[in-house]
Scaffold this active site. Sequence first.
Site, PDB file in Angstrom:
ATOM      1  N   GLU A 184       0.806  -1.234   0.000  1.00  0.00           N
ATOM      2  CA  GLU A 184       0.000   0.000   0.000  1.00  0.00           C
ATOM      3  C   GLU A 184       0.837   1.282   0.000  1.00  0.00           C
ATOM      4  O   GLU A 184       0.599   2.213   0.786  1.00  0.00           O
ATOM      5  CB  GLU A 184      -0.964  -0.024   1.187  1.00  0.00           C
ATOM      6  CG  GLU A 184      -1.846  -1.260   1.185  1.00  0.00           C
ATOM      7  CD  GLU A 184      -2.784  -1.354   2.390  1.00  0.00           C
ATOM      8  OE1 GLU A 184      -2.845  -0.402   3.183  1.00  0.00           O
ATOM      9  OE2 GLU A 184      -3.458  -2.386   2.531  1.00  0.00           O
ATOM     10  N   ASN A 229       2.172  -5.009  -3.221  1.00  0.00           N
ATOM     11  CA  ASN A 229       0.775  -5.309  -2.928  1.00  0.00           C
ATOM     12  C   ASN A 229      -0.016  -4.029  -2.682  1.00  0.00           C
ATOM     13  O   ASN A 229       0.433  -3.136  -1.949  1.00  0.00           O
ATOM     14  CB  ASN A 229       0.731  -6.193  -1.667  1.00  0.00           C
ATOM     15  CG  ASN A 229      -0.624  -6.825  -1.433  1.00  0.00           C
ATOM     16  OD1 ASN A 229      -1.233  -7.369  -2.337  1.00  0.00           O
ATOM     17  ND2 ASN A 229      -1.109  -6.729  -0.201  1.00  0.00           N
ATOM     18  N   HIS A 269     -10.299  -6.351  -2.406  1.00  0.00           N
ATOM     19  CA  HIS A 269     -11.368  -6.252  -1.405  1.00  0.00           C
ATOM     20  C   HIS A 269     -12.578  -5.647  -2.117  1.00  0.00           C
ATOM     21  O   HIS A 269     -12.663  -4.433  -2.315  1.00  0.00           O
ATOM     22  CB  HIS A 269     -10.930  -5.374  -0.217  1.00  0.00           C
ATOM     23  CG  HIS A 269      -9.859  -6.007   0.621  1.00  0.00           C
ATOM     24  ND1 HIS A 269     -10.070  -7.153   1.368  1.00  0.00           N
ATOM     25  CD2 HIS A 269      -8.570  -5.667   0.817  1.00  0.00           C
ATOM     26  CE1 HIS A 269      -8.958  -7.484   1.999  1.00  0.00           C
ATOM     27  NE2 HIS A 269      -8.020  -6.609   1.679  1.00  0.00           N
ATOM     28  N   GLU A 300      -5.988 -10.686  -1.554  1.00  0.00           N
ATOM     29  CA  GLU A 300      -6.826 -10.526  -0.339  1.00  0.00           C
ATOM     30  C   GLU A 300      -8.317 -10.485  -0.708  1.00  0.00           C
ATOM     31  O   GLU A 300      -9.084  -9.691  -0.201  1.00  0.00           O
ATOM     32  CB  GLU A 300      -6.414  -9.247   0.409  1.00  0.00           C
ATOM     33  CG  GLU A 300      -4.958  -9.191   0.789  1.00  0.00           C
ATOM     34  CD  GLU A 300      -4.571  -7.937   1.544  1.00  0.00           C
ATOM     35  OE1 GLU A 300      -5.467  -7.252   2.085  1.00  0.00           O
ATOM     36  OE2 GLU A 300      -3.374  -7.605   1.601  1.00  0.00           O
ATOM     37  N   ASP A 302     -12.075 -10.673  -1.044  1.00  0.00           N
ATOM     38  CA  ASP A 302     -13.301 -10.892  -0.280  1.00  0.00           C
ATOM     39  C   ASP A 302     -14.349  -9.912  -0.819  1.00  0.00           C
ATOM     40  O   ASP A 302     -14.033  -9.022  -1.611  1.00  0.00           O
ATOM     41  CB  ASP A 302     -13.114 -10.767   1.236  1.00  0.00           C
ATOM     42  CG  ASP A 302     -12.458  -9.461   1.695  1.00  0.00           C
ATOM     43  OD1 ASP A 302     -11.908  -9.438   2.805  1.00  0.00           O
ATOM     44  OD2 ASP A 302     -12.495  -8.461   0.934  1.00  0.00           O
TER      45      ASP A 302
END
Length: 391
Positions: A184, A229, A269, A300, A302
Amino acid sequence: MPQNRLITRRRALQFGLGAAASAGLSAKAYGSYLSSQVQTRNSLEDSIANSSSSLKQKAAAKGLIYGSSGRYKDLMEDQKFAACFVQECGMLVPEWELKWSAGEQPLRPSPAVFDFTRGDRLARFAQTNQLLLRGHSLVWHLSLPDWFAQTVDSQNAEDFLTSHIRTVVGHYAGQMHSWDVVNEAIELADGQPGGLRNTPWLKLLGSNYINLAFRAAAAADPDALLVYNDYGLEYGHASDDAKRSAVLKLLEGLKTQGTPVHALGIQSHLSGDAGDFDANKLRHFLADVADLGLKVLITELDVTDQRLPSDIATRDRIVAEAYENYLLVVLDQPAVMAVITWGLSDRYTWLSEFTPRSDGASVRSLPLNANFDRKPAWYAVARAFEEASRH
Ligand code: G3I
């Protein structure tokens, strides 16, 4: 519905974009068109995904990896969950244990101490159960220990950065499939050159901290895949457009200066009510990353159902559609090598705490429900792997 009228989501996504564009449909209108054309989720479609094999097996059949994040306390204290994890996953990413300071018994309790207890136990769990292991994350602006701010300064920051990476990556050298080396680093709202996030590392070391981090990781474990990432790269919103552009420029710059970055991690996400999913923009971005010679990991994944209707069947359907629409696009890109969900079961997800529902209902964001039963989301991920071309 007769089979000949059952256009799968993948085919609809593939030809629909052209049709949608020619019809002048917006991405949002296309989304509702897609839903109206493609059979709604029901037992027939769910059964299309052969439920006898696991997500790990379905992914492996196409040369892909499926895995999930996991936490020490959940995997060590909930044997039924651990068994489901081993059945469904081919990879484990410690959700807390390899950050500088997250959860109980953190990795860096003090400036001179590395506590590998929980990380080692998870590494042993992975090895015992033939799971690949990936490390998350070496350099981040969050989950820094309380002692960091009053201990690390511009004089010693490079040493703290490189010794942390050398020690942690060296400790797991030979065991790690990949590392999220820097997490990030882009935040356009911070107004820094290149859209860099104004993190403690940027303040202390300047933008070269990213290059330093990757070089230290490569020196400590030449066999690990080294990943940059980030999040906010997935949708058609203008903010995601800008972030995709900034990330691409960052990666181009790193490659130009010979930084050993091997892959982009797209956190993914997603949101069940995000609306503006633009398959074309995502496809082009993935192709641009691949053209840099980089691999891509979905790191990641979801789908938050925070703002979805209370009805469980409706929530589950919308969440499943989000998984399938997204994965059908990303899995078309040969550079994509892994899909990792940020959690496997609704019983253990960060979303329960970080994005709870206003109606107080339990979140239903992951492939397995809180009793570890497969949900429509599991079947959606399964179908996406089954429909994916071989990588
Ligand atoms: O429960 C413990 C408590 O007992 C302990 O005293 C305290 C000490 O710090 O920690 C508590 O655990 C915290 C946990 O949330 C539950 O509240 C962890 O410290 C805290 O790290 C954890 O938040 C995690 C967050 O990253 C920050 O590390 C989330 O679980 C985790 O899902 C989230 O994951 C991030 C990725 O690393 C990066 N991408 C975004 C993603 C979601 O934010």
